[in-house]
Design an enzyme around this catalytic site. Structure first.
Site, PDB file in Angstrom:
ATOM      1  N   ASN A 142       0.870  -1.161   0.000  1.00  0.00           N
ATOM      2  CA  ASN A 142       0.000   0.000   0.000  1.00  0.00           C
ATOM      3  C   ASN A 142       0.908   1.211   0.000  1.00  0.00           C
ATOM      4  OD1 ASN A 142      -1.726   2.093   0.444  1.00  0.00           O
ATOM      5  ND2 ASN A 142      -2.325   1.468   2.507  1.00  0.00           N
ATOM      6  N   MET A 196       3.253  36.134  -7.802  1.00  0.00           N
ATOM      7  CA  MET A 196       2.489  36.439  -9.017  1.00  0.00           C
ATOM      8  C   MET A 196       2.864  35.578 -10.225  1.00  0.00           C
ATOM      9  SD  MET A 196       0.212  38.461  -8.004  1.00  0.00           S
ATOM     10  CE  MET A 196      -0.627  38.818  -9.527  1.00  0.00           C
ATOM     11  N   LYS A 240       3.594  26.719  -6.690  1.00  0.00           N
ATOM     12  CA  LYS A 240       4.557  25.909  -5.943  1.00  0.00           C
ATOM     13  C   LYS A 240       3.957  24.556  -5.617  1.00  0.00           C
ATOM     14  CE  LYS A 240       3.014  28.540  -2.007  1.00  0.00           C
ATOM     15  NZ  LYS A 240       3.313  29.237  -0.777  1.00  0.00           N
TER      16      LYS A 240
END
Lengths: 1483, 480
Positions: A247, A491, A942
């Site tokens: 898993n 920005m 990001k």
């Protein structure tokens, strides 16, 4: 058995996760009960598996058992020798008779060729009635093969069987007898047997009647239920595999496989008679990550390692920063690191052969695993409560801990804990002595003078020639050299892709960093630094099958960035057997375009020859560029040499070091290491720094910044160790030629093709000319202009012209100006500019749906109140509400009063509410008010990283809405601590839907290769909307290197998502929203044609309300009053709702006109019509090299016709336990009288309390019902998210235990969990709840009479809790509330804790060593604390009857001194300030 | 960037100037130096915007945030070098530019832009003071010969750049001194002429030949000039002044502004000026509300005029920006020039019906006008008589004098009467280029300087047959 790549889809990006479990008998028996129980466990883990489009077609389920001899002997149909003398295999065969016969013939011949005999075949009975159509359609014929052992001992027999199997796999594939590729050998062993298929967990038992036969017995059973991110027919991909059931996800699998390729020549084992070469590739590149892990584990095991030995080599625990580790164990791990890099990533790995079964967790404990032990058996599973065990029979309960092994010896019936297992492993060899004698450390080498640094004009020429711009010195190097950190920007990025840039971008710029989203978590490289390591070894490796002292004869470095002095030492190291050689990367400047490729090929020959001559340390160097010599791009050289040496099989005989001028920032170093370098010396950057700033301080700071940045790049992909990151190639190329990438960056995706050597050479020449052209004029570096617009620099889509035009257009309502704005942007160099809508028969504008209707599909991007001002946030909200679109709260919560309409009817409410990793302000009230709940997995600026809101931006108002303290820094963790895999996402969706069944649930992803399969997983996990964000966009503050280099444009992400959703037949059930740099009507139309239904705008909307792209969002000095909380600046905000509305109406009008020209009456008619797009043929040489066809590919298949979502799927869980609670407790419109209810509960009852709480808050508001109105007594094992979002007035008392996510988002309710009546176990030694309990809790209480798992109270901002012990990373990122720990804590307690208080009962006096003390104060209890702690313990006793609590109260006077108070310094100061009234309430 | 919150801490400090009473008593410059500390603070107000609108606003493409940043860091020399990269003569622009950069500064939204122009002047002056401005002749000569006709700002900046690229440059000037409009058109109180002299001396030392008193087309034919050079640049300005079409315009006492300003400049330079037009004791009316008109105003005040009235035909601009004239565009607002601060009156929306006087001007008749569909029409019954004995005509310029040039070459003119060139400043005649006001029409000095530089790069590329080695101002993404 997996599909071929098409369009942007590549099956290598598939991910899976699951539920996993084993049951083992401890009495040496082989009862059928084991199998029966295991199947029951599997059925109770059903919610961890998944189904695709067809609810009856599962993603896969299976079981591994010991060979059930007694049963097989009766049913085999042939005479079987005694156990051990024969093997049985489960073989998938093509159903077509001819192909099947051909396979069988090959198989039988293969068995005989290895000297063994075919005893017979058995048709495995199957009952396919319950199967879905798709599973049925792809179902292979399943037969069992019996092989008799001849002339070999039993252990050699397993190796023979392996050779037989691997040979057959290669031969049958090569023979092409099975065109549909049904052939697969699930297992072939004398010890174990696997039954598996493309099934749901609940179908396994019925599908294989064998499993229900009482004669079918086994001492162990491993089961697995798969949740895959796709639904392609994949019988073979079901698990268990031959040795493991997994898993999680191996993030570094490509690198691990590559390194095994590289070791090909070194892989010699006396245990395999012939060469392994015939069996190559040992690791099947087409297998899943789990299957590839299984391949190597099998090989290591068959070559002589025990399973625990092999497992601890492949998944070592985090030892590097743990000084408390036993020295012998430490030596074992350090030695292992010299043999092999870790297989890194989240893993609950169950492993078994016929004699042992066990499990381990990855080093960071990112998957859950709980075990329960009775006298005669042990059950370990992803969840507790999967098997009913009477209270009195339980001997112990526990959980698997990070990096720890849990092992069962089936023959002796012993359960071995990690300490026992590792102690045995650590004493097998004198590892410590070997290391001491062989490992070389840099400072032990003799000092050598480095070359004289270049300065002045000579340096300037080199800087110019290697592509440095002035801004690289000012914005990148200066902050690193002076402040010791990577620069931050904001920005987003609106410059062209490297392939569309005319500024001769460097090769690094063509690569984009990969990042984790959904299927595995990124790591926090700061707060969870303890699990990470940058250590790197330079030098040759030996044969990983063997253990000898010489194998650790390597140069070990703390980190990969070298100072000049370090490289000088390495370059001449001749200690022992080191033979270094420097290879130059220079080639003649007069070379023709072919020159670069020729030079590279010559380098490869030289490198291989050097290795043949015994060189084992190669330094690639680009020193010496002059007017006659050009440098090969260092990245190209490193990757090419690395892959070439891998290809020729000698890569691990040599260490690769780069001395380069070309690399100066984090992205560059990450690429060099990611493509194979062991160490990098960025010489020119260091020369430049040394000339400008005092070298003794600036160089170490620069290195520290690079290394911290490197940790960040690794961690965003979820990779913990540099050793695993190295060579893993975790990047995507955009705009590079496919052949070049295939040869030199093997395995890297470059889906649109692009430029090759010709352009790379030309761009090298162009940069070279900046420094060395004869008549170059000027004495300053080029300006660059990548990070800030400059007239002489790189193009930006947002520039003075476009910004000014947009603002003038929306303020003046001037459509002509808006048209000018659109024209300026639409001409810009972006991928979408090459996707041309094909005109149809135009229709009159009046026939196209209204602009108002179009505008309802518009949303604004997620920007939190906090990151932007209230004025800016509310202006957007009102505008979107007027338009009927949706605004997005971002991840900062929302003030409840915005729910109330303004007198003029305006609404300030954000109808999209984000649920992000920090869960700021995510209260029950916040959730029930939403129309759209957006789980933000990643953001374009990001992806894979966390964030931080600096304390000075947290005023009283923001603190209130974020449930925190004014002035205290707020951290957003990189991962959601309840989403480490796809089935976790499904759980969070389930939780949110429970609390607010009326909201749409959306999941926001960022575009990168593989986003399509993740989106398919998201659809299967039950989301209503998937948001595809481009990697460029983003308004938030972020490291510059992330803004620039992570994620790809939305065009690629959107096209891939659309293709894969359609391919999987999932498109009709999920809506697709796109954002990340949409600006114009053209953008909307192209996005619609590519498949988007909804369209997000962030930057353009901000500009409409006044943003000027100052890029100061991270500094709180936005002079337009938008991205700031400074009242002086907020007063300057001039944005108007009308301006924003005007912008969206202009866009909608533009869309209408374009639709009319296309002959389409509505956006819906356009969605997904890629056939109406054509690729332009760009004139520009670079753009011309792109192949845009993959963006426009359309999947073919049975269920691919839906191009858009046809309606939301009804997902209401009417069996939810809360349904009954609500019916009984909430009668009528008024607050109910006190009710007490009782319920039994089991692990399949999930998010219990969430639905009830949502209903309470919806009816009665955030304050709920008041004290203790509804009390529920539960008995049993609660499923995940027990008590999630529990509202005030509700008390849950549970006699039993819970799984992960207890009290998630607790919003005022009370939870008490304690052992069931009759339990005789010591509560503080037993695990009572799982991981991430109280994650994001804002209010309420929890009393837990037992131990908790990892990350207890992570991001708690207000709840009070008492617990009797917990795992690692307790109280991480906590910002408020009180936690009292009465027992042992794990490592890294209170990492990133910036608020709240923890009190730890430190009986042993060693707590401080397990606490991450950064920013914290540890102290004794003061009088005020004593009162709080004692009261909470008394409550604890009252609610849980805890004997420990009682003891402490009884001996309070004595024990109180043993409590340690943990408090963040910043928090204490903020509280003091608050008391003195210095922090005034903000307006 | 400067200090993160510098713009919130320090207010804009406008240039300090000598008091009006003092400065009216001489013709010297009156702007005073800021001083190091103030200068650093003012540079520290720069926000280093992600999109520096100032940088687009500057016709030269000056990298304003970059030199502000260096200045803030205390590296005066590095700041100056960045400035010099795009601006050869910051000592000119620092004095006489209306600073479109400041109008486009983000802080100008709140009317307090960074003092960019003053910083530029100081950097230029500091460079001379520190001796950084030294001759830097090109390392190599290309052997190509280039003639530049006209030594105004366009000619000088083109010559400077072409010389840097290694070409051999000769500048031809019809007047007896170098500088064109800079020398004769701009009063000393705005630009003292030694500032030009020291620049010209540097250019000469760097290898440029200046030939004065040569009127191409008369002293020497354009054809011969072209034949003797590999390329010829026409930088002859736009000297054709708009004339007053009113009865009495030929009366004595009516003078073109340029004649008036030139005389005073020559006088200041110590030349003997016959037939001086002098305002002392006179009632002066100036027709034209622009920069030239203001220069006349300042000059007349210094000469001791009895009264000075400056008349503008257009209506008075608003005090604040109109909605249709948003930032960052050039603000169409009422602004006061330094000369207007010194005295005199301004009148708007008046046109001259006729001039009055028998042998000499005694007055003029004016009437009010109002805009009507793009035209100005007289307002009935608003006629008025003004006393005036000196009328200066500063009503703008119509374009270059092309008469001689067109006699020799079939040179195309634009509808506006300027020389037609392609985007690379080339005329239809091979090797013949043009730049400055001759191409753009009368405009700011900074535009002429910019055109000269851009033209030089184009000529350099043309001469080399490959991209120029000269820097350019970069893309133009103007906001209208």
């Amino acid at each position: 058995m997996r599909p071929e790549p098409f369009g942007l889809y590549n099956p290598v990006h598939e991910h899976d996760a699951c539920g996993v479990a084993f049951v083992a008998d401890l009495q040496g028996r082989r009862p059928h009960g084991t199998v029966h129980t295991a199947l029951e466990v599997l059925e109770r883990l059903a919610h961890r598996g998944a189904a695709g489009r067809d609810p009856r077609t599962g993603d896969g389920a299976g079981i591994l058992v010991q060979v059930p001899h007694a049963y097989l002997a009766e049913v085999a149909g042939c005479a079987l020798p005694p156990p051990g003398d024969y093997a049985v295999g489960t073989v998938f065969l093509p159903p077509e008779p001819a192909a099947q016969a051909a396979c069988i013939a090959l198989i039988e011949a293969g068995v005989v060729a290895e000297g063994q005999t075919v005893l017979g075949w058995r048709d495995v009975p199957v009952d396919a009635r319950a199967l879905g159509a798709e599973a049925l359609a792809s179902m292979p014929r399943i037969r069992q093969l019996f092989v008799g052992r001849q002339r070999c001992v039993p252990s050699a027999f397993e190796r023979r069987l392996f050779v037989i199997r691997r040979t057959l796999e290669l031969r049958i594939r090569a023979a092409g007898v099975d065109p549909q590729r049904h052939f697969h050998i699930a297992s072939l062993s004398a010890e174990t047997l696997v039954y598996k298929g493309m099934l749901l967990g609940s179908q396994l038992r019925g599908f294989f009647p064998d499993l229900s036969d009482p004669r079918f017995g086994s001492g162990l059973a491993v089961v697995h239920a798969r949740f895959s991110t796709n639904t392609f027919p994949s019988w073979a991909r079901a698990q268990p595999l031959r040795y493991v059931a997994h898993n999680g996800e191996i993030n570094t699998v490509a690198g691990n496989r590559g390194w095994m390729e590289a070791r090909r020549r070194q892989l010699l084992s006396s245990r395999f008679d012939g060469s392994l070469d015939d069996l190559w590739p040992i690791i099947d590149p087409e297998g899943s990550d789990s299957a590839q892990f299984d391949n190597l584990l099998e090989l290591l095991h068959l070559a002589g390692r025990t399973l625990p030995q092999a497992i601890s080599l492949m998944i070592p625990e985090a030892w590097e920063h743990d000084p408390s580790l036993d020295p012998a164990r430490r030596a074992l791990l350090a030695y292992s690191a010299a043999l092999m890099e870790p297989w890194d990533g989240p893993a609950a790995m169950v492993f078994a052969n016929g004699h042992h079964v066990g499990a381990t967790l990855d080093r960071n404990g990112l998957r859950p695993a709980r075990w329960v032990l009775t006298r005669d058996r042990v059950v370990l599973a992803s969840e507790c409560g999967v098997v009913d065990v009477p209270v009195g029979e339980v001997l112990a309960r526990g959980r698997l801990e990070p990096g720890r092994i849990f092992l069962v010896d089936l023959e002796t019936g012993r359960v071995l804990m990690d300490g026992d297992v590792k102690a045995e492993l650590a004493t097998r060899q004198p590892y410590g002595r070997w290391l001491a004698r062989n490992v070389i450390h840099l400072d032990a080498l003799p000092a050598v003078a480095p070359p004289t640094p270049l300065t002045g004009r000579a340096q300037l020429r080199q800087l110019s020639a290697f592509g440095y711009a002035e801004e690289d010195l000012d914005l990148i190097l200066a902050p690193m050299a002076l402040e010791g950190h990577e620069p931050v920007g904001s920005m987003g990025n609106d410059t062209p892709l490297a392939v569309l840039s005319r500024k001769a971008p460097i090769l690094f710029d063509y690569f984009h960093q990969a990042f984790a989203q959904v299927t595995n978590p990124p790591i926090d490289p700061i707060r969870e630094r303890v699990v990470m390591s940058l250590a790197t070894a330079v030098g040759p490796e030996g044969n990983p099958f063997e253990e000898t002292a010489e194998q650790c004869h390597q140069l070990v470095l703390e980190g990969p960035v070298l100072t000049p002095e370090a490289l000088a030492r390495i370059r001449v190291v001749e200690a022992g057997a080191f033979v270094p050689r420097t290879l130059s990367l220079l080639y003649p400047a007069e070379a023709q375009p072919e020159g670069m490729e020729a030079a590279l090929e010559a380098l490869l020959v030289a490198a291989a020859a050097a290795v043949d001559e015994g060189v084992n340390l190669v330094v690639l160097s680009d020193r010496g560029v002059d007017s006659e010599h050009l440098p090969l791009p260092a990245l190209l050289a490193v990757a090419a040499v690395h892959h070439h040496l891998v290809r020729v099989g000698c890569r691990t005989q040599v260490g690769l070091v780069v001395e380069t001028a070309a690399a100066w920032q984090v992205h560059h170093i990450a690429l060099l290491v990611g493509f194979g370098a062991a160490a990098v010396h960025p010489w020119l950057a260091m020369d430049a720094i040394a000339e400008r700033w005092p070298a003794t301080e600036s160089i170490p700071r620069y290195i520290a910044s690079l290394e911290q940045g490197l940790l960040k790049v690794m961690s965003k992909m979820g990779v913990s160790t540099l050793q695993s990151y190295r060579g893993a190639g975790l990047f995507e190329a955009v705009g590079l030629d496919a052949a070049l990438v295939a040869r030199h960056f093997t395995g890297t995706s470059t889906r649109l093709g692009g430029v090759g050597f010709g352009v790379l050479h030309a761009e090298t020449v162009e940069r070279h000319a900046r420094g060395f052209a004869e008549d170059a004029v000027g004495s300053v570096l080029p300006v660059g202009g990548k990070y800030r617009w400059r007239r002489q620099g790189e193009h930006h889509q947002w520039n003075p012209r476009t910004v000014a035009l947009l603002q003038a257009a929306v303020r003046q309502g001037d459509a002509a100006l808006f048209a000018e704005y659109e024209a300026a942007l639409d001409a810009g160099p972006e991928l979408r500019g090459f996707l041309l809508p094909q005109a149809g028969t135009p229709i009159p504008l009046a026939e196209v749906e209204s602009a108002a209707a179009i505008a309802r599909r518009f949303v604004t991007g997620a920007m939190s109140f906090g990151s932007i001002s209230a004025e800016a946030h509310e202006t957007l909200a009102i505008a979107m509400n007027r338009l009927g679109g949706r605004s997005n709260s971002g991840e900062g919560g929302e003030e409840p009063h915005r729910q109330v309409l303004d007198p003029n009817g305006d609404s300030r409410k954000s109808s999209i509410r984000q649920v992000a990793s920090a869960r700021f302000g995510v209260t029950t009230e916040y959730l029930v008010q939403a129309e759209d709940l957006q789980i933000k997995i990643a953001q374009g600026a990001k992806p894979g990283e966390g964030g931080q809101l600096p304390g000075d931006k947290v005023d009283a108002r923001i603190a209130r809405v974020r449930c925190s303290t004014p002035g205290v820094t707020l951290i957003s963790p990189p991962p959601h601590h309840d989403i480490y895999s796809i089935e976790d996402l499904a759980q969070l969706i389930y939780d949110l839907r429970a609390v607010n069944p009326h909201a749409r649930i959306s999941v926001k992803l960022v575009a990168q290769a593989g986003i399509g399969t993740v989106a398919a997983g998201v659809a299967k996990a039950g989301a209503d909307v998937v948001v595809v964000a481009g990697g460029n966009g983003g308004t938030g503050a972020s490291p510059l290197s992330s803004i620039q280099h992570a994620g790809v444009p939305w065009e690629m992400g959107l096209a891939e998502v659309q293709q894969v959703l359609r391919f999987n037949g999932l498109r009709d059930r999920i809506r697709v929203q796109v954002d990340g740099g949409l600006r114009t009507g053209r953008d909307v139309v192209v996005a619609a044609l590519l498949g988007a239904e909804e369209f997000g705008f962030a930057t353009a909307a901000l500009i409409s309300e006044g943003c000027l792209l100052l890029r100061k969002c991270h500094q709180n000095t936005c002079s337009t009053g938008i991205a700031t909380q400074d009242p002086r600046l907020r007063a300057r905000f001039t944005g108007k709702v009308e301006h924003v509305v005007q912008f969206f109406m202009f866009v909608a009008d533009s869309v209408r006109q374009r639709l009319a020209a296309l002959g389409l009456r509505s956006l819906e008619e356009a969605i997904g019509r890629v056939d109406r797009l054509a690729a332009a043929a760009p004139q520009d040489e670079k753009a011309h090299a792109l192949d845009l066809a993959p963006l426009l590919a359309e999947p073919r298949g049975p269920h691919t016709t839906a191009r858009f979502c046809t309606g939301f799927v009804e997902r209401d869980d009417k069996r939810h336990l809360d349904v009954g609670l609500i019916a009984e407790a909430l009668v009528g419109p008024h607050k109910p009288p006190r009710v007490e209810l009782t319920r039994t509960i089991r692990n399949t009852d999930r998010a219990v309390g969430a639905r009830l709480s949502g209903e309470i808050v919806r009816r009665f508001g955030a304050e709920g019902l008041g004290e203790d109105r509804i009390v529920v007594d539960f008995q049993g094992s609660a499923g995940q998210s027990f008590g999630a979002f529990l509202a005030p007035g509700v008390t849950f008392r549970l006699a039993g235990e819970t799984n992960d996510g207890l009290g998630k988002g607790l919003s005022g309710g009370r939870i008490a969990v304690f052992p069931p009546a009759g339990s005789t176990l010591t509560s503080e030694e037993q695990v009572i709840t799982g991981n991430a309990a109280l994650y994001g809790a804002t209010r309420g209480e929890a009393y837990l009479s037992g131990r908790a798992g990892e990350r207890f109270a992570v991001r708690n901002s207000g709840a009070r809790a008492v617990v009797e012990g917990l795992g690692q990373h307790g109280c991480e990122y906590m910002t408020g509330g009180v936690v009292v720990v009465l027992g042992l804590t794990g490592r890294n307690f209170a990492a990133g804790m910036s608020g709240g208080v923890a009190y730890v009962f430190d009986e042993q006096g060693d707590f401080a060593s397990r606490c991450n003390r950064s920013g914290l104060e540890l102290s004794e209890l003061a009088d005020g604390d004593t009162w709080v702690v004692r009261m909470l313990i008394q409550n604890h006793v009252r609610f849980t009857k805890s004997p420990l609590g009682q003891r402490l109260i009884t001996h309070w006077a004595r024990v109180r001194e043993q409590f340690v108070k943990v408090m963040p310094v910043e928090y204490r100061r903020a509280l003091e300030l608050q008391r003195t009234g210095d922090l005034k309430e903000a307006s | 960037m400067g200090r993160r919150d510098g713009f919130l801490i320090w207010p804009r400090e406008p240039a300090a100037a000598r008091p009006v009473s003092e400065r009216l008593s001489d013709h010297h410059e009156f702007v005073e130096a800021l001083g190091a500390e103030q200068r650093t603070q003012q540079a520290g107000r720069c926000m280093d915007c992600g999109i520096p609108f100032c940088h687009q606003g500057c016709p030269l493409g000056n990298r304003i945030p970059d030199f502000n940043h260096k200045l803030w860091q205390g590296d005066l020399r590095a700041a100056w070098e960045i400035l010099k990269e795009t601006n050869g003569f910051p000592e000119f622009t620092g004095r006489i530019c209306p600073a479109p950069c400041e109008a486009a500064c983000v802080l100008a939204i709140d009317k307090a832009p960074v003092t960019i122009e003053l910083i530029e002047k100081e950097l230029a002056d500091e460079a001379f003071r520190h001796g950084w401005e030294v001759p830097r002749p090109p390392p190599r000569r290309t052997g190509r010969r280039v003639a530049v006709v006209g030594s105004g700002p366009a000619g000088l900046s083109a010559a400077d750049q072409l010389n840097r690229a290694g070409h051999t440059v000769v500048v031809f000037e019809k007047a007896d001194r170098i500088g064109g409009l800079l020398r004769y058109g701009i009063p000393d109180f705005k630009l003292e002429k030694p500032v030009i002299d020291r620049r010209v001396a540097l250019l000469e030392a760097e290898g440029i030949t200046f030939r004065t008193g040569i009127d191409i087309g008369r002293t020497l034919t354009w054809t011969d000039l072209r034949a003797a050079h590999d390329a010829v640049l026409i930088c002859i300005g736009a000297e054709r002044a708009r004339r007053l079409e009113a009865p009495g315009a030929d009366l004595p006492g009516v003078h073109p502004a340029m004649d008036y300003l030139t005389q005073q400049n020559r006088q200041n330079a110590g030349e003997t000026v016959p037939d001086r037009i002098h305002a002392a004791g006179r009632h002066v009316v100036i027709l034209g509300g622009g920069d030239t008109g203001s220069d006349c105003l300042g000059t007349a005040l210094r000469q001791g005029a009895a009264s000075v009235t400056q008349v503008e035909i257009l209506p008075e601009p608003p005090a604040d920006r109109a909605a249709t004239n948003p930032w960052p565009r050039w603000p169409l607002v009422r602004r006061r020039s330094s000369s207007q601060e010194e005295g005199g009156q301004q009148q708007f929306a008046l046109q001259t019906r006729r001039l009055v006087g028998d042998t000499h001007l005694t007055g003029l008749e004016l009437e009010a006008v109002r805009p009507d569909g793009g035209r100005l029409i007289p307002v009935e019954g608003t006629g008025q008589h003004w006393h005036a004995d000196l009328l200066l005509l500063a009503m703008g310029f119509l374009g270059p004098e092309l008469h001689d040039l067109q006699k020799e070459f079939a040179l195309a003119a634009t509808a506006r009467g300027t020389i037609a060139v392609d985007p690379h400043f080339a005329t239809a005649i091979p090797g013949l280029f043009a730049a400055g006001d001759a191409v753009r029409g009368a405009s700011l000095v900074v535009h002429a300087l910019s055109q000269g530089r851009e033209c030089a790069a184009a000529v350099d590329a043309w001469l080399r047959g490959r991209p120029s080695v000269l820097p350019t101002r970069g893309v133009d993404l103007s906001f209208g």
